[in-house]
Every structure is written in C-alpha cells, then in structure tokens.
Scaffold this motif. Structure first.
Motif, PDB file in Angstrom:
ATOM      1  N   TYR A  70      -3.932  13.028   8.273  1.00  0.00           N
ATOM      2  CA  TYR A  70      -4.558  12.167   7.095  1.00  0.00           C
ATOM      3  C   TYR A  70      -5.770  12.932   6.464  1.00  0.00           C
ATOM      4  O   TYR A  70      -5.880  13.086   5.282  1.00  0.00           O
ATOM      5  CB  TYR A  70      -4.708  10.651   7.540  1.00  0.00           C
ATOM      6  CG  TYR A  70      -5.304   9.869   6.451  1.00  0.00           C
ATOM      7  CD1 TYR A  70      -4.498   9.082   5.951  1.00  0.00           C
ATOM      8  CD2 TYR A  70      -6.536   9.735   6.263  1.00  0.00           C
ATOM      9  CE1 TYR A  70      -4.864   8.096   4.814  1.00  0.00           C
ATOM     10  CE2 TYR A  70      -7.071   8.973   5.219  1.00  0.00           C
ATOM     11  CZ  TYR A  70      -6.385   8.241   4.639  1.00  0.00           C
ATOM     12  OH  TYR A  70      -6.829   7.345   3.611  1.00  0.00           O
ATOM     13  N   TYR A  80      -2.654   7.348  -2.364  1.00  0.00           N
ATOM     14  CA  TYR A  80      -1.186   6.865  -2.397  1.00  0.00           C
ATOM     15  C   TYR A  80      -1.171   5.632  -1.481  1.00  0.00           C
ATOM     16  O   TYR A  80      -0.501   4.696  -2.136  1.00  0.00           O
ATOM     17  CB  TYR A  80      -0.339   7.656  -1.345  1.00  0.00           C
ATOM     18  CG  TYR A  80       1.194   7.518  -0.994  1.00  0.00           C
ATOM     19  CD1 TYR A  80       1.990   7.661  -2.032  1.00  0.00           C
ATOM     20  CD2 TYR A  80       1.529   6.867   0.046  1.00  0.00           C
ATOM     21  CE1 TYR A  80       3.336   7.265  -1.748  1.00  0.00           C
ATOM     22  CE2 TYR A  80       2.840   6.449   0.239  1.00  0.00           C
ATOM     23  CZ  TYR A  80       3.700   6.752  -0.802  1.00  0.00           C
ATOM     24  OH  TYR A  80       4.944   6.380  -0.385  1.00  0.00           O
ATOM     25  N   PHE A  81      -1.738   5.463  -0.256  1.00  0.00           N
ATOM     26  CA  PHE A  81      -1.910   4.423   0.296  1.00  0.00           C
ATOM     27  C   PHE A  81      -2.751   3.185  -0.006  1.00  0.00           C
ATOM     28  O   PHE A  81      -2.445   2.130   0.084  1.00  0.00           O
ATOM     29  CB  PHE A  81      -2.051   4.461   2.049  1.00  0.00           C
ATOM     30  CG  PHE A  81      -0.884   5.174   2.625  1.00  0.00           C
ATOM     31  CD1 PHE A  81       0.254   4.708   2.735  1.00  0.00           C
ATOM     32  CD2 PHE A  81      -1.013   6.578   3.321  1.00  0.00           C
ATOM     33  CE1 PHE A  81       1.447   5.323   3.344  1.00  0.00           C
ATOM     34  CE2 PHE A  81       0.001   7.176   3.799  1.00  0.00           C
ATOM     35  CZ  PHE A  81       1.343   6.454   4.084  1.00  0.00           C
ATOM     36  N   TYR A  85      -1.420  -0.397  -0.795  1.00  0.00           N
ATOM     37  CA  TYR A  85      -1.746  -1.588  -0.227  1.00  0.00           C
ATOM     38  C   TYR A  85      -2.043  -2.642  -1.204  1.00  0.00           C
ATOM     39  O   TYR A  85      -1.601  -3.986  -1.273  1.00  0.00           O
ATOM     40  CB  TYR A  85      -3.089  -1.427   0.331  1.00  0.00           C
ATOM     41  CG  TYR A  85      -3.877  -2.595   0.885  1.00  0.00           C
ATOM     42  CD1 TYR A  85      -3.535  -3.613   1.676  1.00  0.00           C
ATOM     43  CD2 TYR A  85      -5.088  -2.922   0.130  1.00  0.00           C
ATOM     44  CE1 TYR A  85      -4.147  -4.615   2.155  1.00  0.00           C
ATOM     45  CE2 TYR A  85      -5.651  -3.904   0.323  1.00  0.00           C
ATOM     46  CZ  TYR A  85      -5.366  -4.892   1.314  1.00  0.00           C
ATOM     47  OH  TYR A  85      -5.899  -5.979   1.746  1.00  0.00           O
ATOM     48  N   GLU A 114       8.301   9.108   3.413  1.00  0.00           N
ATOM     49  CA  GLU A 114       7.092   8.232   3.250  1.00  0.00           C
ATOM     50  C   GLU A 114       7.209   6.891   4.086  1.00  0.00           C
ATOM     51  O   GLU A 114       6.164   6.257   4.490  1.00  0.00           O
ATOM     52  CB  GLU A 114       7.536   7.619   1.838  1.00  0.00           C
ATOM     53  CG  GLU A 114       7.003   8.620   0.708  1.00  0.00           C
ATOM     54  CD  GLU A 114       7.535   8.240  -0.773  1.00  0.00           C
ATOM     55  OE1 GLU A 114       6.931   7.590  -1.501  1.00  0.00           O
ATOM     56  OE2 GLU A 114       8.731   8.437  -1.043  1.00  0.00           O
ATOM     57  N   LEU A 118       4.079   5.903   6.258  1.00  0.00           N
ATOM     58  CA  LEU A 118       3.692   4.300   6.129  1.00  0.00           C
ATOM     59  C   LEU A 118       3.550   3.672   7.651  1.00  0.00           C
ATOM     60  O   LEU A 118       2.572   2.881   7.944  1.00  0.00           O
ATOM     61  CB  LEU A 118       4.351   3.584   5.403  1.00  0.00           C
ATOM     62  CG  LEU A 118       4.116   2.066   5.075  1.00  0.00           C
ATOM     63  CD1 LEU A 118       2.685   1.826   4.508  1.00  0.00           C
ATOM     64  CD2 LEU A 118       5.293   1.239   4.473  1.00  0.00           C
ATOM     65  N   ASN A 121       0.405   5.114   9.139  1.00  0.00           N
ATOM     66  CA  ASN A 121      -0.793   4.566   8.254  1.00  0.00           C
ATOM     67  C   ASN A 121      -1.061   3.165   8.743  1.00  0.00           C
ATOM     68  O   ASN A 121      -2.319   2.653   8.883  1.00  0.00           O
ATOM     69  CB  ASN A 121      -0.546   4.792   7.109  1.00  0.00           C
ATOM     70  CG  ASN A 121      -2.165   4.936   6.147  1.00  0.00           C
ATOM     71  OD1 ASN A 121      -2.744   5.890   6.292  1.00  0.00           O
ATOM     72  ND2 ASN A 121      -2.168   3.584   5.670  1.00  0.00           N
ATOM     73  N   GLY A 127      -5.433   1.693   8.062  1.00  0.00           N
ATOM     74  CA  GLY A 127      -4.373   0.452   7.797  1.00  0.00           C
ATOM     75  C   GLY A 127      -4.195  -0.666   8.686  1.00  0.00           C
ATOM     76  O   GLY A 127      -3.554  -1.746   8.318  1.00  0.00           O
ATOM     77  N   ALA A 131      -3.432  -3.512   5.992  1.00  0.00           N
ATOM     78  CA  ALA A 131      -2.076  -3.356   5.451  1.00  0.00           C
ATOM     79  C   ALA A 131      -0.953  -3.575   6.401  1.00  0.00           C
ATOM     80  O   ALA A 131       0.027  -4.059   6.151  1.00  0.00           O
ATOM     81  CB  ALA A 131      -2.108  -1.606   5.227  1.00  0.00           C
TER      82      ALA A 131
END
Length: 174
Positions: A70, A80-81, A85, A114, A118, A121, A127, A131
């Motif tokens: 990351y 992206y994240f 979110y 992806e 995720l 993350n 996250g 998230a």
C-alpha cells in the motif's frame, strides 16, 4: 425526487470509480507500465509473491506485507479506496434506496484482484475502523473467487456476512 437524486449521484460515483480504475497505472520496473485492471492484477500478484518477505530477519505477517505494498503504491490505492469508501458511505447513509441493491452494483464493479485488495485494505490501518463495518454490512467480499487462498486468521477477523457463506465456512472449519 430524492430517490432520483440519489440514483443520479450514485451512478456518477460509479462512473468516477470506473475512471479511477481505468486510470490506474503501476510500473513493473522493467520499462513496462500496467494500466487499468491489469495494474490491480499486478498489485495482487506482487502481494502474493512477497507474502514470505522478510525484513530485518523476521517474517512479515500478510497484513504487514499488504501495508508495505500500500505504501509503495499509496498514490493509486489511497485514492481508489477513499473513493470506494465514500460510495459505500453514500449508500449506507441513504435510507430511501434499497441499500443492498446499490451495494451489489458497487460490488459488481470489482475484479477478483480488486476484491482481494479490498479484503486486505479492510483489515489494514486505513480501512479497519470505517470501511470494514461497511464491507461486512453489505457483503462486499462475496465475489472473491473460490480458488483464492487467503490467510485464515485474517478471514476470521471479518464477520461471515462479508463473504459468501460457503467461502467463509471453508476457513471457519480449519
């Protein structure tokens, strides 16, 4: 009118998400750059290949490996994240719409790679707090491919609602 406004904004957010995905670029280090979903496949492959990476004589946990990946790709992954979110939060805050339906539409945008990113993350320092509960509430990891191997101790940090039941049961039985 409020539902129409929600739908309009939601599809604009999905469009932006797809643009961020298309614009993704990761340098291989060998005079080649991967773009779009191929960039996410490359990051997923890198994550798998450095799973047994050692640093200063100690083996890193899979989550530490993800956090290193990351940080090396923060420009892409943070953007992206963060965007993803905000789409999840937008769905969650709207009680007029069928929230699960829109979360399913968001989930449908994700490639296998992806989804794996995720997964990591959601457990990472970026996250875990905000998230992860949304990932669990809306089952955003239900499209993880059956053949993907994830660390059991990490899968079990999620509520089973994040996954397809059969996927989760495979890990819960270990």
């Amino acid at each position: 009118a409020d539902l129409i406004q929600f739908q309009s904004t939601f599809f604009q957010l999905i469009s932006l998400h797809n643009k961020i995905t298309e614009d993704a670029a990761v340098d291989t280090g060998f005079d080649k750059i991967f773009f779009g979903r191929s960039a996410f496949r490359l990051l997923h492959a890198r994550l798998e290949s450095i799973r047994f990476h050692t640093e200063i004589g100690r083996v890193l946990s899979p989550l530490e490996v993800y956090e290193l990946l990351y940080l090396k790709n923060e420009d892409l992954l943070a953007h992206y994240f963060r965007n993803m979110y905000h789409i999840m939060k937008f769905i969650d805050m709207n009680s007029l719409a069928d929230q699960q339906y829109y979360a399913d539409l968001l989930r449908a945008q994700l490639s296998s790679s992806e989804s794996v990113l995720l997964f990591y993350n959601g457990l990472s320092q970026w996250g875990k707090k905000r998230a992860k509960p949304l990932i669990e509430t809306y089952g955003l990891l239900k499209t993880l491919p059956t053949n993907v191997e994830l660390p059991s101790e990490l899968v079990l940090q999620y509520k089973s609602s994040a996954f397809r039941q059969a996927f989760y049961d495979r890990y819960a039985k270990e």
